[in-house]
Design an enzyme around this catalytic site. Structure first.
Site, PDB file in Angstrom:
ATOM      1  N   ASN A   6       1.819  23.185 -25.218  1.00 26.75           N
ATOM      2  CA  ASN A   6       0.621  23.470 -26.019  1.00 26.75           C
ATOM      3  C   ASN A   6       0.649  22.588 -27.270  1.00 26.75           C
ATOM      4  OD1 ASN A   6      -0.945  24.638 -28.162  1.00 26.75           O
ATOM      5  ND2 ASN A   6      -1.181  26.484 -26.938  1.00 26.75           N
ATOM      6  N   HIS A   9      -0.755  22.693 -32.449  1.00 29.55           N
ATOM      7  CA  HIS A   9      -0.266  22.543 -33.828  1.00 29.55           C
ATOM      8  C   HIS A   9      -0.094  21.092 -34.265  1.00 29.55           C
ATOM      9  CE1 HIS A   9      -0.532  26.681 -34.355  1.00 29.55           C
ATOM     10  NE2 HIS A   9       0.426  26.984 -33.494  1.00 29.55           N
ATOM     11  N   HIS A  42      -6.013  25.364 -27.090  1.00 33.95           N
ATOM     12  CA  HIS A  42      -6.842  26.553 -27.307  1.00 33.95           C
ATOM     13  C   HIS A  42      -7.998  26.168 -28.228  1.00 33.95           C
ATOM     14  CE1 HIS A  42      -6.848  31.107 -28.623  1.00 33.95           C
ATOM     15  NE2 HIS A  42      -8.026  30.686 -28.225  1.00 33.95           N
ATOM     16  N   ARG A  44     -10.463  27.380 -30.313  1.00 40.54           N
ATOM     17  CA  ARG A  44     -10.807  28.662 -30.942  1.00 40.54           C
ATOM     18  C   ARG A  44     -12.228  28.643 -31.478  1.00 40.54           C
ATOM     19  NH1 ARG A  44      -7.619  32.639 -32.923  1.00 40.54           N
ATOM     20  NH2 ARG A  44      -5.538  32.669 -32.071  1.00 40.54           N
ATOM     21  N   ARG A  48      -9.967  26.025 -35.681  1.00 44.85           N
ATOM     22  CA  ARG A  48      -8.973  25.807 -36.739  1.00 44.85           C
ATOM     23  C   ARG A  48      -7.960  24.718 -36.394  1.00 44.85           C
ATOM     24  NH1 ARG A  48      -5.489  31.361 -36.262  1.00 44.85           N
ATOM     25  NH2 ARG A  48      -7.535  32.282 -36.438  1.00 44.85           N
ATOM     26  N   GLU A  69      -7.297  27.093 -23.014  1.00 46.06           N
ATOM     27  CA  GLU A  69      -7.238  28.513 -23.394  1.00 46.06           C
ATOM     28  C   GLU A  69      -8.535  28.839 -24.112  1.00 46.06           C
ATOM     29  OE1 GLU A  69      -3.938  29.558 -25.836  1.00 46.06           O
ATOM     30  OE2 GLU A  69      -2.485  29.068 -24.296  1.00 46.06           O
ATOM     31  N   THR A 100      -2.483  34.243 -31.050  1.00 47.63           N
ATOM     32  CA  THR A 100      -2.885  35.275 -30.087  1.00 47.63           C
ATOM     33  C   THR A 100      -1.886  36.435 -30.157  1.00 47.63           C
ATOM     34  OG1 THR A 100      -3.543  33.410 -28.743  1.00 47.63           O
ATOM     35  CG2 THR A 100      -3.646  35.563 -27.716  1.00 47.63           C
ATOM     36  N   GLU A 150      -0.753  34.823 -16.628  1.00 50.96           N
ATOM     37  CA  GLU A 150       0.234  34.399 -17.616  1.00 50.96           C
ATOM     38  C   GLU A 150       0.722  35.664 -18.302  1.00 50.96           C
ATOM     39  OE1 GLU A 150      -0.670  31.195 -20.370  1.00 50.96           O
ATOM     40  OE2 GLU A 150       0.883  31.910 -21.737  1.00 50.96           O
ATOM     41  N   HIS A 189       4.229  32.666 -24.839  1.00 50.60           N
ATOM     42  CA  HIS A 189       4.059  33.151 -26.207  1.00 50.60           C
ATOM     43  C   HIS A 189       5.391  33.504 -26.849  1.00 50.60           C
ATOM     44  CE1 HIS A 189       2.153  34.569 -29.807  1.00 50.60           C
ATOM     45  NE2 HIS A 189       1.107  33.896 -29.385  1.00 50.60           N
TER      46      HIS A 189
HETATM   47  N1  PXP Z   1       0.238  31.149 -24.041  1.00 44.50           N
HETATM   48  C1  PXP Z   1      -0.880  31.625 -24.647  1.00 44.50           C
HETATM   49  C2  PXP Z   1      -1.876  32.337 -23.820  1.00 44.50           C
HETATM   50  C3  PXP Z   1      -1.088  31.419 -26.013  1.00 44.50           C
HETATM   51  O1  PXP Z   1      -2.206  31.888 -26.613  1.00 44.50           O
HETATM   52  C4  PXP Z   1      -0.126  30.693 -26.759  1.00 44.50           C
HETATM   53  C5  PXP Z   1      -0.350  30.421 -28.200  1.00 44.50           C
HETATM   54  O2  PXP Z   1      -1.432  29.566 -28.359  1.00 44.50           O
HETATM   55  C6  PXP Z   1       1.013  30.217 -26.070  1.00 44.50           C
HETATM   56  C7  PXP Z   1       1.179  30.482 -24.713  1.00 44.50           C
HETATM   57  C8  PXP Z   1       2.071  29.433 -26.761  1.00 44.50           C
HETATM   58  O3  PXP Z   1       2.716  30.257 -27.693  1.00 44.50           O
HETATM   59  P1  PXP Z   1       3.760  29.634 -28.695  1.00 44.50           P
HETATM   60  O4  PXP Z   1       2.986  28.692 -29.592  1.00 44.50           O
HETATM   61  O5  PXP Z   1       4.310  30.812 -29.410  1.00 44.50           O
HETATM   62  O6  PXP Z   1       4.770  28.891 -27.872  1.00 44.50           O
END
Ligand code: PXP
Length: 235
Positions: A6, A9, A42, A44, A48, A69, A100, A150, A189
């Site tokens: 992901n 960030h 994601h 949003r 952001r 996402e 999330t 997931e 997550h």
């Molecule tokens: N899976 C989902 C559905 C999420 O919303 C997120 C956070 O955006 C992640 C995985 C990744 O989480 P983390 O950034 O804590 O690794």
């Protein structure tokens, strides 16, 4: 087990200056070159981190698998249909949350979810639902048209000792059940370099989706070379 990265960030960091760098698309390509099986972003409601233009550029650039996402809104439904990622992951979204906070409440939204997913399914886009590791939620996800679940690992990541072991068992059992009814299983997550190892044993989980820990680690492991390079230039 595969890794989906992901890159939200990278965009958070870029947006702090409102300029072009670091570029989440360059990060996605680098992650793919290094073996990531997919790229997750994601989009949003408040934009952001990832912005609409990032998503369009990611669609052009990503060659593994792009996972969008998204919250269950008609705006995002339209964006998914026009962007055509390989898959979408439906997540709950609260405006004030930092990230999330839990799985999608499929029990509450079952009827609308099924209807919402229909055109996405018809467009040939795979569907993943981000849910709690719970048998009933998994059953409903399958009925609503999900191809993938997931499983939310946020609780696991926050717990310790016995409570963490119990949550891991819950995740393991949920994964086995999901597989037994024909779903693909992903987990995500809060997973990081210290808490990921037990997941290697859970063979029903095909893939993990990780963002924050990897981007945070990249900053620290890359800082060394970044400082040295600047010193070389100015010396
Ligand atoms: N899976 C989902 C559905 C999420 O919303 C997120 C956070 O955006 C992640 C995985 C990744 O989480 P983390 O950034 O804590 O690794």
């Amino acid at each position: 087990m595969r890794l989906a990265v992901n890159i939200d960030h990278i965009a958070t960091l870029r947006n702090a200056r409102g300029e072009q760098e670091p570029d989440p698309i360059a990060a996605a390509l680098l992650a793919e070159q290094c073996g990531a099986a997919g790229i997750v972003c994601h989009l949003r409601e408040d934009r952001r981190h990832i912005k609409d233009n990032d998503l369009a550029r990611l669609r052009q650039a990503v060659t593994t698998k792009l996972d969008l996402e998204m919250a269950m809104t008609s705006e995002l439904q339209q964006i998914a249909l026009s962007t055509k990622p390989e898959l979408i992951t439906l997540v709950p979204e609260k405006r004030e949350e930092l990230t999330t906070e839990g799985g999608f409440d499929i029990m509450r939204h079952f009827a609308v979810v099924s209807e919402f997913l229909q055109p996405i399914n018809a467009a040939g886009i795979e569907i993943s639902l981000f849910i709690e590791p719970d048998r009933h939620a998994i059953e409903l996800a399958a009925k609503a048209g999900a191809d993938i679940v997931e499983l939310h690992t946020g609780r696991y990541a926050l717990l310790h000792d016995e409570a963490r072991a119990e949550e891991l068992t819950r995740i393991r059992e949920a994964a086995a059940y999901a597989r037994s009814i024909g779903l693909k299983v992903v987990a995500g997550h809060g997973l990081d370099y210290r808490n990921i190892s037990p997941f290697k044993e859970i063979t029903d989980i095909e893939e993990v989706s990780i963002g924050h820990a990897i981007i945070a680690r990249a900053v620290m492991t890359g800082l060394d070379e970044a400082v040295k390079e600047m010193i070389r230039i100015i010396s």
